[in-house]
Design an enzyme around this catalytic site. Structure first.
Site, mmCIF file in Angstrom:
data_model
loop_
_atom_site.group_PDB
_atom_site.id
_atom_site.type_symbol
_atom_site.label_atom_id
_atom_site.label_comp_id
_atom_site.label_asym_id
_atom_site.label_seq_id
_atom_site.Cartn_x
_atom_site.Cartn_y
_atom_site.Cartn_z
ATOM 1 N N ASP A 67 23.861 47.993 -10.741
ATOM 2 C CA ASP A 67 24.374 47.238 -11.756
ATOM 3 C C ASP A 67 24.121 47.768 -13.064
ATOM 4 O OD1 ASP A 67 21.777 46.427 -11.464
ATOM 5 O OD2 ASP A 67 22.378 44.760 -10.641
ATOM 6 N N ASN A 136 16.837 33.296 -7.641
ATOM 7 C CA ASN A 136 17.895 32.357 -6.626
ATOM 8 C C ASN A 136 18.681 33.167 -5.459
ATOM 9 O OD1 ASN A 136 19.430 34.473 -7.965
ATOM 10 N ND2 ASN A 136 20.578 33.229 -9.459
ATOM 11 N N HIS A 138 19.918 36.230 -5.628
ATOM 12 C CA HIS A 138 21.129 37.339 -5.884
ATOM 13 C C HIS A 138 20.385 38.484 -5.423
ATOM 14 C CE1 HIS A 138 19.395 37.821 -10.261
ATOM 15 N NE2 HIS A 138 18.777 38.677 -9.614
ATOM 16 N N GLU A 143 25.503 36.751 -7.669
ATOM 17 C CA GLU A 143 25.026 35.389 -7.963
ATOM 18 C C GLU A 143 25.388 34.395 -6.884
ATOM 19 O OE1 GLU A 143 22.428 35.275 -9.984
ATOM 20 O OE2 GLU A 143 22.864 35.939 -11.936
HETATM 21 C C1 F6R Z 1 18.451 45.167 -10.393
HETATM 22 C C2 F6R Z 1 19.057 43.857 -9.673
HETATM 23 C C3 F6R Z 1 18.544 42.589 -9.494
HETATM 24 C C4 F6R Z 1 17.034 42.612 -9.375
HETATM 25 C C5 F6R Z 1 16.388 41.167 -9.255
HETATM 26 C C6 F6R Z 1 14.853 41.188 -9.149
HETATM 27 O O1 F6R Z 1 19.315 46.138 -10.592
HETATM 28 O O2 F6R Z 1 19.896 44.359 -9.014
HETATM 29 O O3 F6R Z 1 19.054 42.050 -8.483
HETATM 30 O O4 F6R Z 1 16.680 43.305 -8.365
HETATM 31 O O5 F6R Z 1 17.003 40.489 -10.298
HETATM 32 O O6 F6R Z 1 14.573 41.616 -10.453
HETATM 33 P P1 F6R Z 1 12.859 41.768 -10.775
HETATM 34 O O7 F6R Z 1 12.585 42.980 -9.792
HETATM 35 O O8 F6R Z 1 12.782 42.036 -12.141
HETATM 36 O O9 F6R Z 1 12.291 40.560 -10.319
#
Ligand code: F6R
Length: 247
Positions: A67, A136, A138, A143
């Site tokens: 992403d 959450n 995702h 989401e």
């Molecule tokens: C990042 C992504 C997100 C993160 C998730 C956890 O490329 O796709 O899904 O993996 O938000 O983020 P952290 O590792 O910062 O807790």
């Protein structure tokens, strides 16, 4: 889904780097699906160490990131393009042409998303996909919602995601409210998927993920449909889960 509870993030990064090293030895032009965020950083550090020690050659490796924030130029210091340069790419011998990160400023979003997927297909698909997980549930920026998207798409971020990511920006107003993300089918097409979670603040979502069925309320639960998923959590993130630990 096979749950591995490791002692700490260092142990996780070794186990995950072992898989990546073995894959690249077996297939030098392997296709890696990569994530940003705090969780994979120790894995990237371990990959850099192994590259510097002459153990991993990235010269033929291809990568596709999950992403990118919509609206950010790739030169923006909080773009995921810059994140990947800082935490991995500028330290290894990967070729620039082999790096794929969604553009945050495509002229035609729909056409761009289809092309990003086509490029993944032409590369032969993702061999190993790294994932973090949001509080959450995702994955990528898929989401929780009534419906999830199969393909790469533009998504509006949830307020909780914007809050969680505000730590990287000077103020919450600076956090982009939209992102381009691979969709659920793109992720589920990977041949092997490794989902990582570390820290006490991920314990609730890991517990929910393990103990609930498949629901769009927890996009990560769709990984239960895939037969080659490893979940790697540290003791804190695994603290609410009945133990099926392997290390
Ligand atoms: C990042 C992504 C997100 C993160 C998730 C956890 O490329 O796709 O899904 O993996 O938000 O983020 P952290 O590792 O910062 O807790």
């Amino acid at each position: 889904m096979k749950l591995n509870i490791a002692q700490n993030e260092q142990k996780i990064s070794q186990l995950v780097a072992d898989e990546i090293e073995n894959l690249i030895k077996r297939k030098p032009d392997a296709v890696l699906g990569l994530a940003t965020g705090s969780t994979p950083i120790p894995v990237y550090q371990e990959l850099i160490r192994r590259h510097q020690a002459g153990r991993i050659d990235f010269s033929q490796v291809r990568t596709f990131n999950l992403d990118e924030y919509y609206g950010l130029d790739r030169s923006h210091d909080q773009s995921y393009y810059q994140f990947m340069q800082t935490h991995l790419f500028s330290h290894i011998n990967i070729q620039e042409d082999n790096i794929h990160i969604p553009s945050g400023q495509p002229a035609d979003v729909e056409a761009y998303c289809r092309e990003y997927e086509a490029e993944m297909e032409r590369a032969g698909g993702v061999d190993l996909q790294l994932l973090g997980i949001g509080h959450n549930g995702h994955i990528g920026f898929n989401e929780p919602a009534k419906e999830l998207h199969p393909g790469t798409h533009l998504v509006r971020l949830k307020p909780t995601t914007i809050e969680a990511n505000a730590r990287f920006f000077t103020s919450i107003e600076q956090v982009p409210t939209q992102a381009i993300t691979m969709g659920m089918q793109n992720i589920l097409k990977a041949k092997r998927i490794l989902l990582l979670a570390t820290g006490r603040d991920k314990a609730e979502i890991i517990h929910k993920l393990i103990h609930t069925g498949i629901t769009t309320d927890i996009p990560a639960s769709f990984l239960k449909l895939h037969d080659n998923v490893g979940i790697f959590v540290d003791e804190e993130a695994g603290s609410l889960v009945a133990s099926c630990a392997t290390s």
